[in-house]
Structures are given as structure tokens and as C-alpha cells.
Design a protein around this motif. Structure first.
Motif, PDB file in Angstrom:
ATOM      1  N   SER A  79      73.735 -24.687 -24.221  1.00  0.00           N
ATOM      2  CA  SER A  79      72.600 -24.788 -25.135  1.00  0.00           C
ATOM      3  C   SER A  79      72.417 -23.547 -25.990  1.00  0.00           C
ATOM      4  CB  SER A  79      71.301 -25.002 -24.348  1.00  0.00           C
ATOM      5  OG  SER A  79      71.376 -26.161 -23.580  1.00  0.00           O
ATOM      6  N   ARG A  80      73.086 -22.488 -25.632  1.00  0.00           N
ATOM      7  CA  ARG A  80      72.937 -21.241 -26.392  1.00  0.00           C
ATOM      8  C   ARG A  80      73.375 -21.448 -27.838  1.00  0.00           C
ATOM      9  NH1 ARG A  80      75.785 -17.959 -21.666  1.00  0.00           N
ATOM     10  NH2 ARG A  80      73.983 -17.861 -20.280  1.00  0.00           N
ATOM     11  N   PRO A  81      72.658 -20.820 -28.750  1.00  0.00           N
ATOM     12  CA  PRO A  81      73.054 -20.941 -30.166  1.00  0.00           C
ATOM     13  C   PRO A  81      74.520 -20.554 -30.411  1.00  0.00           C
ATOM     14  CG  PRO A  81      70.878 -19.970 -30.000  1.00  0.00           C
ATOM     15  CD  PRO A  81      71.413 -20.068 -28.594  1.00  0.00           C
ATOM     16  N   SER A  82      75.044 -19.610 -29.647  1.00  0.00           N
ATOM     17  CA  SER A  82      76.432 -19.183 -29.833  1.00  0.00           C
ATOM     18  C   SER A  82      77.431 -20.286 -29.470  1.00  0.00           C
ATOM     19  CB  SER A  82      76.723 -17.931 -29.010  1.00  0.00           C
ATOM     20  OG  SER A  82      76.520 -18.189 -27.633  1.00  0.00           O
ATOM     21  N   ASN A  83      76.997 -21.293 -28.734  1.00  0.00           N
ATOM     22  CA  ASN A  83      77.876 -22.400 -28.344  1.00  0.00           C
ATOM     23  C   ASN A  83      77.610 -23.674 -29.141  1.00  0.00           C
ATOM     24  OD1 ASN A  83      79.375 -21.033 -26.362  1.00  0.00           O
ATOM     25  ND2 ASN A  83      77.688 -21.233 -24.929  1.00  0.00           N
ATOM     26  N   ARG A  84      76.682 -23.623 -30.069  1.00  0.00           N
ATOM     27  CA  ARG A  84      76.294 -24.804 -30.847  1.00  0.00           C
ATOM     28  C   ARG A  84      77.470 -25.396 -31.627  1.00  0.00           C
ATOM     29  NH1 ARG A  84      72.318 -27.728 -32.847  1.00  0.00           N
ATOM     30  NH2 ARG A  84      72.324 -28.309 -35.050  1.00  0.00           N
ATOM     31  N   GLN A  85      78.250 -24.537 -32.248  1.00  0.00           N
ATOM     32  CA  GLN A  85      79.363 -25.016 -33.065  1.00  0.00           C
ATOM     33  C   GLN A  85      80.353 -25.827 -32.226  1.00  0.00           C
ATOM     34  OE1 GLN A  85      82.340 -22.215 -34.844  1.00  0.00           O
ATOM     35  NE2 GLN A  85      81.285 -22.860 -36.714  1.00  0.00           N
ATOM     36  N   ASP A  87      74.042 -37.374 -17.572  1.00  0.00           N
ATOM     37  CA  ASP A  87      72.767 -36.695 -17.817  1.00  0.00           C
ATOM     38  C   ASP A  87      72.992 -35.421 -18.622  1.00  0.00           C
ATOM     39  OD1 ASP A  87      69.873 -36.261 -17.401  1.00  0.00           O
ATOM     40  OD2 ASP A  87      70.566 -34.572 -16.162  1.00  0.00           O
ATOM     41  N   PHE A  88      73.983 -34.637 -18.235  1.00  0.00           N
ATOM     42  CA  PHE A  88      74.305 -33.398 -18.941  1.00  0.00           C
ATOM     43  C   PHE A  88      74.633 -33.673 -20.405  1.00  0.00           C
ATOM     44  CE2 PHE A  88      77.790 -30.798 -20.557  1.00  0.00           C
ATOM     45  CZ  PHE A  88      77.202 -29.545 -20.555  1.00  0.00           C
ATOM     46  N   GLU A  89      75.537 -34.638 -20.656  1.00  0.00           N
ATOM     47  CA  GLU A  89      75.950 -34.928 -22.024  1.00  0.00           C
ATOM     48  C   GLU A  89      74.785 -35.461 -22.861  1.00  0.00           C
ATOM     49  OE1 GLU A  89      79.236 -37.471 -21.118  1.00  0.00           O
ATOM     50  OE2 GLU A  89      80.653 -35.792 -21.072  1.00  0.00           O
ATOM     51  N   THR A  90      73.945 -36.289 -22.262  1.00  0.00           N
ATOM     52  CA  THR A  90      72.785 -36.830 -22.976  1.00  0.00           C
ATOM     53  C   THR A  90      71.820 -35.712 -23.357  1.00  0.00           C
ATOM     54  OG1 THR A  90      72.980 -38.916 -21.778  1.00  0.00           O
ATOM     55  CG2 THR A  90      70.858 -38.458 -22.828  1.00  0.00           C
ATOM     56  N   ARG A  91      71.530 -34.866 -22.422  1.00  0.00           N
ATOM     57  CA  ARG A  91      70.615 -33.760 -22.686  1.00  0.00           C
ATOM     58  C   ARG A  91      71.203 -32.779 -23.701  1.00  0.00           C
ATOM     59  NH1 ARG A  91      68.961 -31.445 -17.092  1.00  0.00           N
ATOM     60  NH2 ARG A  91      67.615 -30.135 -18.365  1.00  0.00           N
ATOM     61  N   LEU A  92      72.498 -32.506 -23.582  1.00  0.00           N
ATOM     62  CA  LEU A  92      73.137 -31.595 -24.530  1.00  0.00           C
ATOM     63  C   LEU A  92      73.127 -32.184 -25.936  1.00  0.00           C
ATOM     64  CD1 LEU A  92      74.577 -28.944 -25.027  1.00  0.00           C
ATOM     65  CD2 LEU A  92      76.725 -30.095 -24.460  1.00  0.00           C
ATOM     66  N   PHE A  93      73.402 -33.463 -26.057  1.00  0.00           N
ATOM     67  CA  PHE A  93      73.356 -34.126 -27.350  1.00  0.00           C
ATOM     68  C   PHE A  93      71.966 -33.952 -27.972  1.00  0.00           C
ATOM     69  CE2 PHE A  93      72.745 -37.958 -29.996  1.00  0.00           C
ATOM     70  CZ  PHE A  93      73.799 -37.787 -30.873  1.00  0.00           C
ATOM     71  N   HIS A  94      70.935 -34.171 -27.184  1.00  0.00           N
ATOM     72  CA  HIS A  94      69.565 -34.009 -27.675  1.00  0.00           C
ATOM     73  C   HIS A  94      69.315 -32.567 -28.135  1.00  0.00           C
ATOM     74  CE1 HIS A  94      65.303 -34.985 -28.038  1.00  0.00           C
ATOM     75  NE2 HIS A  94      65.095 -33.770 -27.547  1.00  0.00           N
ATOM     76  N   ILE A  95      69.768 -31.610 -27.352  1.00  0.00           N
ATOM     77  CA  ILE A  95      69.580 -30.199 -27.695  1.00  0.00           C
ATOM     78  C   ILE A  95      70.297 -29.858 -28.996  1.00  0.00           C
ATOM     79  CG2 ILE A  95      70.232 -27.854 -26.992  1.00  0.00           C
ATOM     80  CD1 ILE A  95      69.685 -28.828 -24.059  1.00  0.00           C
ATOM     81  N   LEU A  96      71.504 -30.398 -29.182  1.00  0.00           N
ATOM     82  CA  LEU A  96      72.255 -30.105 -30.397  1.00  0.00           C
ATOM     83  C   LEU A  96      71.614 -30.724 -31.632  1.00  0.00           C
ATOM     84  CD1 LEU A  96      75.873 -30.574 -29.038  1.00  0.00           C
ATOM     85  CD2 LEU A  96      74.836 -28.421 -29.807  1.00  0.00           C
ATOM     86  N   ILE A  97      71.053 -31.907 -31.471  1.00  0.00           N
ATOM     87  CA  ILE A  97      70.455 -32.600 -32.610  1.00  0.00           C
ATOM     88  C   ILE A  97      69.048 -32.087 -32.910  1.00  0.00           C
ATOM     89  CG2 ILE A  97      69.775 -34.859 -33.532  1.00  0.00           C
ATOM     90  CD1 ILE A  97      72.855 -34.326 -33.143  1.00  0.00           C
ATOM     91  N   PHE A  98      68.296 -31.770 -31.865  1.00  0.00           N
ATOM     92  CA  PHE A  98      66.909 -31.336 -32.028  1.00  0.00           C
ATOM     93  C   PHE A  98      66.689 -29.964 -31.382  1.00  0.00           C
ATOM     94  CE2 PHE A  98      66.911 -36.025 -31.629  1.00  0.00           C
ATOM     95  CZ  PHE A  98      66.480 -36.346 -32.905  1.00  0.00           C
ATOM     96  N   PRO A  99      67.365 -28.927 -31.845  1.00  0.00           N
ATOM     97  CA  PRO A  99      67.250 -27.625 -31.186  1.00  0.00           C
ATOM     98  C   PRO A  99      65.833 -27.055 -31.223  1.00  0.00           C
ATOM     99  CG  PRO A  99      68.423 -27.414 -33.267  1.00  0.00           C
ATOM    100  CD  PRO A  99      68.223 -28.879 -33.013  1.00  0.00           C
ATOM    101  N   ASP A 100      65.088 -27.354 -32.262  1.00  0.00           N
ATOM    102  CA  ASP A 100      63.729 -26.811 -32.362  1.00  0.00           C
ATOM    103  C   ASP A 100      62.816 -27.417 -31.308  1.00  0.00           C
ATOM    104  OD1 ASP A 100      64.556 -25.265 -34.481  1.00  0.00           O
ATOM    105  OD2 ASP A 100      63.965 -26.755 -35.973  1.00  0.00           O
ATOM    106  N   GLU A 101      63.022 -28.697 -30.966  1.00  0.00           N
ATOM    107  CA  GLU A 101      62.223 -29.329 -29.919  1.00  0.00           C
ATOM    108  C   GLU A 101      62.486 -28.672 -28.570  1.00  0.00           C
ATOM    109  OE1 GLU A 101      62.578 -33.554 -29.619  1.00  0.00           O
ATOM    110  OE2 GLU A 101      62.168 -33.847 -31.746  1.00  0.00           O
ATOM    111  N   GLU A 102      63.751 -28.354 -28.298  1.00  0.00           N
ATOM    112  CA  GLU A 102      64.096 -27.721 -27.023  1.00  0.00           C
ATOM    113  C   GLU A 102      63.473 -26.345 -26.934  1.00  0.00           C
ATOM    114  OE1 GLU A 102      65.696 -28.720 -24.144  1.00  0.00           O
ATOM    115  OE2 GLU A 102      65.487 -30.646 -25.128  1.00  0.00           O
TER     116      GLU A 102
END
Length: 170
Positions: free
Chosen positions: A89-95, A150-165
Motif C-alpha cells: 500500500s505504500r506510495p513507493s509501491n503504487r506503480q 481478500d488481499f488482492e481485493t483490498r489492494l485493488f481498492h487502495i490503488l484505485i481510492f488511495p485518498d479513502e484509505e
């Protein structure tokens, strides 16, 4: 992950960057050359086809993901999906995360990439399920599959909506 020359690694990194920024449709030899700061046609010397370029990117992303899984999943001596999610979830891993999901979509349409992804997931499930079994978890393979979804679903959400996280404190 096969050994790469410095130039091949530069191209792999630029391919991942291009996938993250432009999506799979934007992954072209020319775009990767530009992202890597290489002369025109450099990428096509190493990756003759677009499929070869996608495969290089997939190998790069999944190889790094597998290493991170080994480093973060077991940080407390057990299976710890939360530590891995925090790491990814770290911004450095977003790409890399965005590139990963582009590759997942590619796998949905391309049997060759679907097999590569299935082989990778199988290797990861085996690694995690073995650790869960060692820790006394019953039906470790099923628990691993659920944990990964669960991990992939949550990560997808974090990548798409980082401000919500960030707002939720996750």
C-alpha cells in the motif's frame, strides 16, 4: 527470475512504469524506449514482440511480488497478510501495483499470460499454505486462497481510492 543485463533490467523497469502510467494498451516498444531514455528500437532488440515485452514486465512484477511476499508475509513467524498489504500500500509501491492489475487484466484475455499468472499463484499458494500448515491451520490451501483474494481485493481498492484509505487510517 532469470538474470538480466543492466539494459534488460532498465527495459523491464520502464515497461512496468509504462504499464502503470499508460495501461496495457499504452505498452509499446517506443513508449518503453522513451520511459527508459533509450534510443529508438532498443527495446525491440531485447523483446521482439509486444507479447515478449508483456512477459518481461510480468516476470519483473511477479518476481518482485514473490520476493516481497517472502519478506513480509512471515515477518512475525506466521502468515501475515496485513504486513504484506501495508507494504504493497505504500506510495513507493503504487506503480508496481497498478502494473500488476494491468497484467491481471491481460491474463484475463490471453491464455499464455493466464498460465504464467496461474503458475505464479500456485507457487505462492504452496509457499503460504506450507507455512500455515506449520502453524497448525487446518485446510491451509483454502485459507490461503481466501487470504489472497481478500488481499488482492483490498489492494485493488487502495490503488484505485488511495485518498479513502489514507482518510480511514488503514
Amino acid at each position: 527470475m532469470p538474470m538480466r543485463t543492466e539494459r534488460q533490467q532498465m527495459i523491464a523497469d520502464a515497461a512496468v512504469q509504462t504499464l502503470a502510467e499508460k495501461g496495457a494498451r499504452g505498452l509499446t516498444h517506443r513508449a518503453v524506449d522513451q520511459a527508459a531514455g533509450l534510443p529508438a528500437s532498443s527495446t525491440s532488440y531485447y523483446c521482439k514482440t509486444r507479447e515478449a515485452l508483456l512477459e518481461l514486465a510480468m516476470d519483473s512484477v511477479l518476481g518482485a511480488d514473490f520476493q516481497d511476499a517472502q519478506d513480509y508475509l512471515f515477518d512475525d513467524g506466521s502468515v501475515n497478510f496485513e504486513a504484506l498489504l501495508s507494504h504493497f500500500s505504500r506510495p513507493s509501491n503504487r506503480q508496481r501495483g497498478l502494473a500488476r492489475f494491468e497484467l491481471f487484466l491481460e491474463a484475463a484475455r490471453n491464455p499464455h499470460f493466464r498460465k504464467l499468472l496461474a503458475d505464479y499463484r500456485s507457487m505462492l499458494v504452496t509457499l503460504i499454505a506450507e507455512r500455515m500448515t506449520q502453524n497448525g491451520v487446518g485446510d491451509a490451501e483454502r485459507a490461503t486462497q481466501r487470504g489472497m483474494v481478500d488481499f488482492e481485493t483490498r489492494l485493488f481498492h487502495i490503488l484505485i481510492f488511495p485518498d479513502e484509505e489514507a482518510a480511514s487510517g488503514s
